[in-house]
Design a protein around this motif. Sequence first.
Motif, mmCIF file in Angstrom:
data_model
loop_
_atom_site.group_PDB
_atom_site.id
_atom_site.type_symbol
_atom_site.label_atom_id
_atom_site.label_comp_id
_atom_site.label_asym_id
_atom_site.label_seq_id
_atom_site.Cartn_x
_atom_site.Cartn_y
_atom_site.Cartn_z
ATOM 1 N N VAL A 81 0.747 -0.970 -0.466
ATOM 2 C CA VAL A 81 0.113 -0.227 0.115
ATOM 3 C C VAL A 81 1.149 0.866 0.434
ATOM 4 O O VAL A 81 0.729 2.152 -0.952
ATOM 5 C CB VAL A 81 -0.975 -0.243 0.956
ATOM 6 N N ALA A 82 2.035 1.566 0.463
ATOM 7 C CA ALA A 82 2.755 2.821 0.942
ATOM 8 C C ALA A 82 3.763 2.273 -0.663
ATOM 9 O O ALA A 82 3.285 3.465 -0.599
ATOM 10 C CB ALA A 82 4.112 1.977 2.005
ATOM 11 N N CYS A 83 4.038 1.472 -0.775
ATOM 12 C CA CYS A 83 4.997 1.008 -2.218
ATOM 13 C C CYS A 83 4.115 2.561 -3.308
ATOM 14 O O CYS A 83 4.241 3.005 -4.591
ATOM 15 C CB CYS A 83 5.625 0.350 -2.802
ATOM 16 N N LEU A 84 3.045 1.512 -3.737
ATOM 17 C CA LEU A 84 1.836 2.065 -4.275
ATOM 18 C C LEU A 84 1.684 3.349 -4.538
ATOM 19 O O LEU A 84 0.772 3.982 -5.264
ATOM 20 C CB LEU A 84 0.673 1.224 -4.768
ATOM 21 N N THR A 85 0.893 3.736 -3.390
ATOM 22 C CA THR A 85 0.443 5.058 -3.332
ATOM 23 C C THR A 85 1.503 5.583 -3.838
ATOM 24 O O THR A 85 0.938 6.890 -4.164
ATOM 25 C CB THR A 85 -0.058 5.376 -1.388
ATOM 26 N N GLY A 91 4.182 5.915 -5.294
ATOM 27 C CA GLY A 91 4.813 5.749 -6.478
ATOM 28 C C GLY A 91 3.199 6.695 -7.810
ATOM 29 O O GLY A 91 3.758 7.345 -8.754
ATOM 30 N N ALA A 92 1.992 6.105 -7.351
ATOM 31 C CA ALA A 92 0.982 6.415 -7.672
ATOM 32 C C ALA A 92 0.852 8.433 -7.856
ATOM 33 O O ALA A 92 1.158 9.271 -8.253
ATOM 34 C CB ALA A 92 -0.488 6.394 -7.422
ATOM 35 N N ALA A 93 1.536 9.277 -6.109
ATOM 36 C CA ALA A 93 1.614 10.242 -6.154
ATOM 37 C C ALA A 93 3.063 10.448 -6.851
ATOM 38 O O ALA A 93 2.318 11.874 -7.273
ATOM 39 C CB ALA A 93 1.464 10.646 -4.508
ATOM 40 N N PHE A 94 3.342 10.517 -7.205
ATOM 41 C CA PHE A 94 5.523 10.635 -7.583
ATOM 42 C C PHE A 94 4.552 11.487 -9.322
ATOM 43 O O PHE A 94 4.808 11.889 -9.906
ATOM 44 C CB PHE A 94 6.264 9.610 -7.840
ATOM 45 N N ALA A 95 3.474 9.955 -10.030
ATOM 46 C CA ALA A 95 3.872 9.978 -11.040
ATOM 47 C C ALA A 95 2.551 11.049 -11.242
ATOM 48 O O ALA A 95 2.133 11.781 -12.906
ATOM 49 C CB ALA A 95 2.715 8.490 -11.138
ATOM 50 N N ALA A 96 1.238 11.320 -10.764
ATOM 51 C CA ALA A 96 0.245 12.402 -10.886
ATOM 52 C C ALA A 96 0.968 13.725 -10.617
ATOM 53 O O ALA A 96 1.064 14.271 -11.221
ATOM 54 C CB ALA A 96 -0.662 12.062 -9.420
ATOM 55 N N SER A 97 2.187 13.375 -10.233
ATOM 56 C CA SER A 97 3.197 15.343 -9.506
ATOM 57 C C SER A 97 3.529 15.830 -11.261
ATOM 58 O O SER A 97 3.997 16.703 -11.509
ATOM 59 C CB SER A 97 4.371 14.758 -9.108
ATOM 60 N N GLY A 98 3.771 14.596 -12.305
ATOM 61 C CA GLY A 98 4.329 14.972 -13.365
ATOM 62 C C GLY A 98 5.704 15.595 -13.635
ATOM 63 O O GLY A 98 6.076 16.054 -14.394
ATOM 64 N N ASP A 99 6.240 15.265 -12.641
ATOM 65 C CA ASP A 99 7.901 15.799 -12.226
ATOM 66 C C ASP A 99 8.747 14.577 -13.025
ATOM 67 O O ASP A 99 9.180 13.037 -12.681
ATOM 68 C CB ASP A 99 8.757 15.942 -10.470
ATOM 69 N N PRO A 100 9.256 15.388 -13.761
ATOM 70 C CA PRO A 100 11.136 14.122 -14.668
ATOM 71 C C PRO A 100 11.345 13.497 -13.960
ATOM 72 O O PRO A 100 11.790 12.180 -14.207
ATOM 73 C CB PRO A 100 10.989 14.638 -15.646
ATOM 74 N N GLY A 101 12.185 14.209 -12.945
ATOM 75 C CA GLY A 101 12.942 14.057 -12.499
ATOM 76 C C GLY A 101 12.154 12.998 -11.309
ATOM 77 O O GLY A 101 13.659 12.166 -10.787
ATOM 78 N N LEU A 102 11.031 12.015 -10.550
ATOM 79 C CA LEU A 102 10.577 11.202 -9.801
ATOM 80 C C LEU A 102 10.181 10.408 -10.863
ATOM 81 O O LEU A 102 9.552 8.981 -10.344
ATOM 82 C CB LEU A 102 9.163 11.745 -9.001
ATOM 83 N N GLU A 103 10.802 10.611 -12.652
ATOM 84 C CA GLU A 103 10.278 8.946 -12.913
ATOM 85 C C GLU A 103 10.799 7.371 -12.530
ATOM 86 O O GLU A 103 10.309 6.430 -12.378
ATOM 87 C CB GLU A 103 10.513 8.574 -14.984
ATOM 88 N N TRP A 104 12.153 7.724 -12.092
ATOM 89 C CA TRP A 104 12.544 6.563 -11.727
ATOM 90 C C TRP A 104 12.642 6.031 -10.410
ATOM 91 O O TRP A 104 11.856 4.671 -10.305
ATOM 92 C CB TRP A 104 14.322 6.780 -11.438
ATOM 93 N N THR A 146 8.916 6.442 -9.296
ATOM 94 C CA THR A 146 8.244 6.104 -9.327
ATOM 95 C C THR A 146 8.275 4.126 -9.694
ATOM 96 O O THR A 146 7.330 3.659 -9.501
ATOM 97 C CB THR A 146 7.030 6.975 -10.645
ATOM 98 N N ALA A 147 9.131 4.317 -10.977
ATOM 99 C CA ALA A 147 9.767 3.120 -11.528
ATOM 100 C C ALA A 147 9.337 1.621 -10.041
ATOM 101 O O ALA A 147 9.423 0.871 -10.037
ATOM 102 C CB ALA A 147 10.204 2.294 -12.502
ATOM 103 N N VAL A 148 10.684 2.270 -9.489
ATOM 104 C CA VAL A 148 11.141 1.496 -8.293
ATOM 105 C C VAL A 148 10.086 1.239 -7.303
ATOM 106 O O VAL A 148 10.454 -0.326 -7.172
ATOM 107 C CB VAL A 148 12.108 2.118 -7.907
ATOM 108 N N LEU A 149 9.485 2.397 -7.384
ATOM 109 C CA LEU A 149 7.703 1.867 -5.988
ATOM 110 C C LEU A 149 6.964 1.059 -6.358
ATOM 111 O O LEU A 149 6.379 0.462 -6.122
ATOM 112 C CB LEU A 149 7.036 3.297 -5.472
ATOM 113 N N GLY A 150 6.912 1.388 -7.401
ATOM 114 C CA GLY A 150 6.057 0.742 -8.365
ATOM 115 C C GLY A 150 6.517 -1.386 -8.349
ATOM 116 O O GLY A 150 5.599 -1.983 -8.150
ATOM 117 N N LEU A 151 7.963 -1.049 -8.375
ATOM 118 C CA LEU A 151 8.616 -3.008 -8.899
ATOM 119 C C LEU A 151 8.084 -3.251 -7.460
ATOM 120 O O LEU A 151 7.713 -4.582 -7.110
ATOM 121 C CB LEU A 151 9.530 -2.560 -8.794
ATOM 122 N N VAL A 152 8.534 -1.795 -6.545
ATOM 123 C CA VAL A 152 8.699 -3.174 -5.135
ATOM 124 C C VAL A 152 7.276 -3.104 -4.339
ATOM 125 O O VAL A 152 6.615 -3.763 -3.921
ATOM 126 C CB VAL A 152 8.717 -1.731 -4.300
#
Length: 202
Positions: A77-81, A83-96, A98-104
């Motif tokens: 729950v923590a990682c997916l939540t 990761g979703a927040a980082f993805a919604a922010s649209g910040d290109p610097g947080l893409e990596w 977001t990917a790591v949190l999604g995989l975990v």
Amino acid sequence: MMARTEPTVTYRKLPSQGASLLGRSRLYAGPDHLLHAEAAGFIETYKRFYFKDIQAFVVVRTGYWSFEHVALGLCAVACLTLGAAFAASGDPGLEWATAVLGLVGLACVVGLVLSLLAGPRCRCAIRTAVQTERLRALSRYRRSVRLIESLRPLIEQAQGHLAGAANAPATPAVTEPARPVGEQPAPGASGASETGADSPGS
């Protein structure tokens, strides 16, 4: 004079595996005994329980949910939540990130589902005339019951068919969680189990 060679013992790996902070453990079936192998770091210990000496298997069902399930669920729950927040922010610097949190988070979900499908946990012990030994290799209730049933013919062959064996319960009877829920009686036993250092081989 020719050197005397010891006969090779063939072991069959049983569907059992336990892991804890103390190490890993497995069960093997030999021609006339059950071998319990435990490994902690670089140290391995082996204990033999001869079929003719086994009196009972004690199975204690400890419940369906455990700390493992809670930890995996909270982590997912923590990682997916996050990761979703980082993805919604649209910040290109947080893409990596977001990917790591999604995989975990996905790995935690898969681990949680597999653990739930494995069924409730249990504690299992083997009883002889002189000791009761914890079998850490058996930690799932359904798997433990199936394995004990598969060993019944070997125990009966070693001890002989007693008159009361036909009336023995086929599986431990469930009465209530977190208490001894039953015993898997062997057809009869006498003597003591032995401890040896023979490693499983083929």
